[in-house]
Design an enzyme around this catalytic site. Structure first.
Site, PDB file in Angstrom:
ATOM      1  CG  HIS A   1      -3.049  -3.809  -7.779  1.00  0.00           C
ATOM      2  ND1 HIS A   1      -3.534  -3.694  -6.490  1.00  0.00           N
ATOM      3  CD2 HIS A   1      -2.101  -4.779  -7.724  1.00  0.00           C
ATOM      4  CE1 HIS A   1      -2.916  -4.552  -5.706  1.00  0.00           C
ATOM      5  NE2 HIS A   1      -2.030  -5.212  -6.425  1.00  0.00           N
TER       6      HIS A   1
ATOM      7  NE  ARG B   1       0.229  -5.467   5.982  1.00  0.00           N
ATOM      8  CZ  ARG B   1      -0.186  -6.683   6.306  1.00  0.00           C
ATOM      9  NH1 ARG B   1      -0.785  -6.882   7.465  1.00  0.00           N
ATOM     10  NH2 ARG B   1      -0.012  -7.703   5.495  1.00  0.00           N
TER      11      ARG B   1
ATOM     12  CE  LYS C   1       4.042  -8.166   3.997  1.00  0.00           C
ATOM     13  NZ  LYS C   1       3.488  -8.742   2.760  1.00  0.00           N
TER      14      LYS C   1
ATOM     15  CD  GLU D   1      -2.755  -1.269   3.718  1.00  0.00           C
ATOM     16  OE1 GLU D   1      -3.505  -0.702   2.921  1.00  0.00           O
ATOM     17  OE2 GLU D   1      -2.114  -2.301   3.446  1.00  0.00           O
TER      18      GLU D   1
ATOM     19  NE  ARG E   1     -20.007 -18.546  12.093  1.00  0.00           N
ATOM     20  CZ  ARG E   1     -20.967 -19.381  12.489  1.00  0.00           C
ATOM     21  NH1 ARG E   1     -20.672 -20.376  13.309  1.00  0.00           N
ATOM     22  NH2 ARG E   1     -22.212 -19.226  12.077  1.00  0.00           N
TER      23      ARG E   1
ATOM     24  CD  GLU F   1       6.124  -7.140  -4.052  1.00  0.00           C
ATOM     25  OE1 GLU F   1       6.423  -6.284  -3.195  1.00  0.00           O
ATOM     26  OE2 GLU F   1       4.989  -7.223  -4.568  1.00  0.00           O
TER      27      GLU F   1
ATOM     28  CG  ASN G   1      -0.304  -1.364  -0.320  1.00  0.00           C
ATOM     29  OD1 ASN G   1      -0.220  -2.575  -0.466  1.00  0.00           O
ATOM     30  ND2 ASN G   1      -1.091  -0.801   0.590  1.00  0.00           N
TER      31      ASN G   1
ATOM     32  CG  HIS H   1       1.415  -3.092  -4.660  1.00  0.00           C
ATOM     33  ND1 HIS H   1       2.746  -2.837  -4.402  1.00  0.00           N
ATOM     34  CD2 HIS H   1       1.239  -4.427  -4.456  1.00  0.00           C
ATOM     35  CE1 HIS H   1       3.342  -3.980  -4.060  1.00  0.00           C
ATOM     36  NE2 HIS H   1       2.456  -4.949  -4.090  1.00  0.00           N
TER      37      HIS H   1
ATOM     38  CG  HIS I   1       1.744  -9.076  -8.123  1.00  0.00           C
ATOM     39  ND1 HIS I   1       0.828  -8.047  -8.053  1.00  0.00           N
ATOM     40  CD2 HIS I   1       2.453  -9.024  -6.958  1.00  0.00           C
ATOM     41  CE1 HIS I   1       0.964  -7.408  -6.910  1.00  0.00           C
ATOM     42  NE2 HIS I   1       1.942  -7.980  -6.231  1.00  0.00           N
TER      43      HIS I   1
ATOM     44  CE  LYS J   1      -2.370  -5.627   3.134  1.00  0.00           C
ATOM     45  NZ  LYS J   1      -1.973  -4.560   2.175  1.00  0.00           N
TER      46      LYS J   1
END
Length: 365
Positions: free
Chosen positions: A251, A240, A225, A235, A119, A183, A244, A247, A265, A141
């Protein structure tokens, strides 16, 4: 330099220093608590693993390495199960710190494993690629990929610390360096036109290995960042989401190429940013000259500035279908990051996907 991500009780430092990997024990010994530290890495990072383990041994800390296969395919259910089983076999406790040594794939996978193991247990990011140093190691993330799309199974789980040694980039293949550079450019395009101009002037030196350019770009990117994550950790307020940029298109390109080495990527993000600016220009949102300037700089850096350069020949409808699996879907709509100019990115929740498909078909032709 040390930069702090301000998240209250979950705040943590990001240390940036040349040669830091060999001195990492200075930061890790207090976290080890006299126990064996688990280090997770991949086959490509073995030289850095040797350096880190030697530093820990010299400081009296035992370590066990878990070495996984490199590549995006490692962010999978199967590898997640393998990793969690290995960590349990090593007796990792909730208050232990697992070290993620490698690029974005290792950081994402280890972070997610630590988010769910018992957990939730602690982890430290030690990124060794440019992309991970300027982006994925910061912000919490974590995720694995699914058949339906990229990063669809994951959690927000902040690291306890990030250790960035720019010297680890000396062994980075040029293609990986270029992918990480995408990036860096992103931060200029979001809200910092002066930094984008710096990239135009210094990007070639950075990619050639100039140490000062590297450190400036890494520090500037991480600072940006950290500020955004501190303002909008999960987000939820839209701030935030600006990270992206590129992206949503990117993606879809990764999905079409099977999340393989055909398109890294960072390469997909570069093509995605060029497409986002080109679509913005087509919609009359930003100047055509701005979109051309973005695409030209990406091409000059050896990155794809569109569909053909990314090696993608799918039609617009197919690519939009990939986008429908995006984790940012909200009430049946897909937010897009568009631009009113360089450094003027914004979130648009009213984009017509039919218009996106038509644009992509035209770009394909």
């Amino acid at each position: 330099m040390t930069i702090h991500v301000a998240l209250g009780a979950r705040s943590y430092p990001i240390h940036i220093e040349r040669g830091l990997l060999g001195r990492a024990a200075d930061h890790l010994v207090p976290l080890a608590r006299g126990r064996t530290m688990a280090i997770v890495t991949d086959e490509n990072v073995r030289p850095h693993l040797d350096t880190l383990q030697a530093a820990l041994t010299a400081a009296g800390v035992a370590s066990e390495a878990i070495v996984l296969a490199p590549g995006e395919a490692t962010k999978s259910w199967g590898q997640l199960e393998t990793l969690t089983d290995r960590l349990l076999d090593l007796g990792v406790e909730r208050n232990d710190h697992v070290v993620a040594l490698g690029g974005g794939v290792i950081g994402d996978l280890v972070g997610f494993a630590c988010a769910i193991l018992k957990r939730g247990c602690n982890f430290v990011q030690v990124p060794t690629t440019l992309l991970a140093q300027v982006d994925s190691s910061v912000g919490g993330k974590t995720a694995i990929n699914a058949a339906a799309g990229k990063n669809l199974i994951g959690a927000f789980h902040q690291p306890a610390m990030v250790l960035i040694d720019p010297d680890t980039l000396d062994t980075l293949p040029p293609r990986e360096a270029r992918a990480g550079y995408a990036e860096i450019v992103k931060y200029g395009l979001i809200d910092d036109p002066e930094f984008f101009a710096w990239c135009e002037a210094n990007g070639a030196a950075l990619l050639a290995g100039d140490a000062d350019a590297r450190i400036h770009a890494i520090t500037h990117s991480v600072t940006a960042k950290a500020r955004i994550v501190g303002e909008d950790e999960h987000e939820t307020r839209g701030r935030r989401a600006l990270l992206n940029l590129g992206h949503t298109f990117g993606h879809a390109l990764e999905a079409e190429t099977g999340y393989s080495s055909r398109l890294l990527h960072g390469e997909a993000v570069a093509a995605g940013m060029a497409l986002a600016f080109a679509f913005s220009a087509e919609q009359g949102l930003c100047a055509v000259e701005d979109a051309a300037r973005v695409a030209a700089h990406l091409r000059d850096a050896g990155l794809p500035g569109g569909l053909a350069a990314a090696g993608v020949d799918a039609d617009g409808e197919t690519l939009v279908a990939h986008m429908l699996h995006d984790k940012k879907m909200d009430a049946g709509t897909l937010p897009f990051l568009l631009a009113r100019g360089i450094g003027q990115t914004y979130l648009d929740r009213s984009v017509d996907l039919g218009a996106v498909a038509a644009f992509l078909n035209a770009a394909r032709g």
